[in-house]
Design a protein around this motif. Structure first.
Motif, PDB file in Angstrom:
ATOM      1  N   PHE A  85       0.844  -1.205   0.000  1.00  0.00           N
ATOM      2  CA  PHE A  85       0.000   0.000   0.000  1.00  0.00           C
ATOM      3  C   PHE A  85       0.876   1.252   0.000  1.00  0.00           C
ATOM      4  O   PHE A  85       0.620   2.206  -0.734  1.00  0.00           O
ATOM      5  CB  PHE A  85      -0.923  -0.011   1.219  1.00  0.00           C
ATOM      6  N   ARG A  88       2.094   2.105  -3.205  1.00  0.00           N
ATOM      7  CA  ARG A  88       0.983   2.394  -4.123  1.00  0.00           C
ATOM      8  C   ARG A  88       0.690   1.240  -5.072  1.00  0.00           C
ATOM      9  O   ARG A  88       0.129   1.459  -6.163  1.00  0.00           O
ATOM     10  CB  ARG A  88       1.235   3.689  -4.905  1.00  0.00           C
ATOM     11  N   ASP A  89       1.046   0.046  -4.653  1.00  0.00           N
ATOM     12  CA  ASP A  89       0.688  -1.141  -5.435  1.00  0.00           C
ATOM     13  C   ASP A  89      -0.646  -1.645  -4.875  1.00  0.00           C
ATOM     14  O   ASP A  89      -0.705  -2.647  -4.156  1.00  0.00           O
ATOM     15  CB  ASP A  89       1.781  -2.213  -5.308  1.00  0.00           C
ATOM     16  N   TYR A  90      -1.705  -0.946  -5.219  1.00  0.00           N
ATOM     17  CA  TYR A  90      -3.000  -1.203  -4.611  1.00  0.00           C
ATOM     18  C   TYR A  90      -3.603  -2.560  -4.985  1.00  0.00           C
ATOM     19  O   TYR A  90      -4.213  -3.210  -4.130  1.00  0.00           O
ATOM     20  CB  TYR A  90      -3.966  -0.062  -4.926  1.00  0.00           C
ATOM     21  N   GLU A  94      -4.491  -5.121  -2.060  1.00  0.00           N
ATOM     22  CA  GLU A  94      -5.864  -5.592  -1.877  1.00  0.00           C
ATOM     23  C   GLU A  94      -5.909  -7.113  -1.776  1.00  0.00           C
ATOM     24  O   GLU A  94      -6.620  -7.676  -0.933  1.00  0.00           O
ATOM     25  CB  GLU A  94      -6.739  -5.133  -3.043  1.00  0.00           C
ATOM     26  N   ASN A 125      -8.309  -1.017   5.535  1.00  0.00           N
ATOM     27  CA  ASN A 125      -7.210  -0.870   4.577  1.00  0.00           C
ATOM     28  C   ASN A 125      -7.617  -1.359   3.189  1.00  0.00           C
ATOM     29  O   ASN A 125      -7.234  -0.765   2.178  1.00  0.00           O
ATOM     30  CB  ASN A 125      -5.990  -1.641   5.077  1.00  0.00           C
ATOM     31  N   ARG A 126      -8.386  -2.452   3.152  1.00  0.00           N
ATOM     32  CA  ARG A 126      -8.838  -2.926   1.840  1.00  0.00           C
ATOM     33  C   ARG A 126      -9.817  -1.934   1.226  1.00  0.00           C
ATOM     34  O   ARG A 126      -9.837  -1.740  -0.002  1.00  0.00           O
ATOM     35  CB  ARG A 126      -9.469  -4.308   1.962  1.00  0.00           C
ATOM     36  N   CYS A 129      -7.729   0.597  -0.451  1.00  0.00           N
ATOM     37  CA  CYS A 129      -7.209   0.068  -1.724  1.00  0.00           C
ATOM     38  C   CYS A 129      -8.270   0.159  -2.809  1.00  0.00           C
ATOM     39  O   CYS A 129      -8.005   0.604  -3.934  1.00  0.00           O
ATOM     40  CB  CYS A 129      -6.793  -1.390  -1.559  1.00  0.00           C
ATOM     41  N   ARG A 130      -9.462  -0.286  -2.487  1.00  0.00           N
ATOM     42  CA  ARG A 130     -10.530  -0.318  -3.481  1.00  0.00           C
ATOM     43  C   ARG A 130     -10.954   1.082  -3.897  1.00  0.00           C
ATOM     44  O   ARG A 130     -11.352   1.301  -5.047  1.00  0.00           O
ATOM     45  CB  ARG A 130     -11.698  -1.128  -2.928  1.00  0.00           C
ATOM     46  N   HIS A 132      -8.836   3.600  -4.122  1.00  0.00           N
ATOM     47  CA  HIS A 132      -7.787   3.999  -5.075  1.00  0.00           C
ATOM     48  C   HIS A 132      -7.979   3.332  -6.429  1.00  0.00           C
ATOM     49  O   HIS A 132      -7.553   3.891  -7.454  1.00  0.00           O
ATOM     50  CB  HIS A 132      -6.411   3.641  -4.511  1.00  0.00           C
ATOM     51  N   LEU A 133      -8.612   2.171  -6.443  1.00  0.00           N
ATOM     52  CA  LEU A 133      -8.865   1.451  -7.688  1.00  0.00           C
ATOM     53  C   LEU A 133     -10.213   1.830  -8.305  1.00  0.00           C
ATOM     54  O   LEU A 133     -10.668   1.198  -9.254  1.00  0.00           O
ATOM     55  CB  LEU A 133      -8.818  -0.059  -7.425  1.00  0.00           C
TER      56      LEU A 133
END
Length: 201
Positions: A85, A88-90, A94, A125-126, A129-130, A132-133
């Motif tokens: 994270f 930035r490798d989301y 995830e 945290n997930r 990630c989501r 950011h995606l």
């Protein structure tokens, strides 16, 4: 012969006292946990015995060794996920958070209370990630699940508010941020999130 006392030692003092209360026994005279364990072990069959008298929270067996290993493994994977994270490798983060959440669903983990804080952090945290995606619907679901695991947690409220804001559900986002601020009035993330929403209303 009374049932073995050792399994009862895994129960908390509060649970043991509640077991005695349910069986009609005054526990106020006991000062040591060992005395409570012995008293519960001596409960007669007519009262349903120690197992029946124990409150629901105490009914589950202590976490097994396999359950403990699952938690430790989840914690280790979370560290790797956090690094992803931070880099930035989301997508990879995830996947790793999802693996952790799956591990915490193992049937060998007897008590949800023991893992609720970790589960809430993983879901939060997930959710990030989501977000950011651009998967804001999934991020919203995770935010709500994080709040269920850790009621009142400011970060979970913030995840929910941001997901709703990103979905342009501004009235609901306002409610989410305001609910978070009711429990965490000094939280700057919630304050800033609410300010952003108000500009759109």
């Amino acid at each position: 012969h009374p049932p073995p006392a050792d399994p009862l030692a895994a129960y908390s003092v509060k649970e043991l006292k509640e077991a005695l209360r349910r069986a009609g026994v005054d526990a106020s005279s006991f000062t040591e946990k060992s005395e409570l364990v012995a008293a519960v072990a001596r409960l007669p069959p007519a009262s349903g015995g120690a197992a029946a008298a124990a409150p629901p929270a105490a009914a589950a067996a202590p976490p097994s060794e396999k359950g403990r290993r699952a938690v430790v493994k989840a914690q280790d994977i979370k560290k790797n996920a956090d690094r992803c994270f931070g880099d930035r490798d989301y997508p990879k983060a995830e996947l790793k958070y999802s693996k952790c959440i799956e591990l915490l669903s193992a049937p060998e983990i007897a008590s949800e209370a023991d893992v609720a804080e970790l589960r809430g952090a993983l879901l939060s945290n997930r959710s990030a990630c989501r977000a950011h995606l651009n998967r804001h619907g999934d991020a919203l679901a995770d935010g709500r699940a994080a709040l269920a695991a850790r009621p009142g947690w400011a970060r979970a409220h913030s995840r929910i508010g941001f997901a709703l804001f990103s979905l342009r559900r501004h009235a609901e986002a306002r409610e989410a941020y305001e609910a978070g601020l009711a429990a965490n009035p000094a939280n700057t993330d919630l304050q800033q999130g609410l300010a952003s929403v108000l500009k759109e209303l």
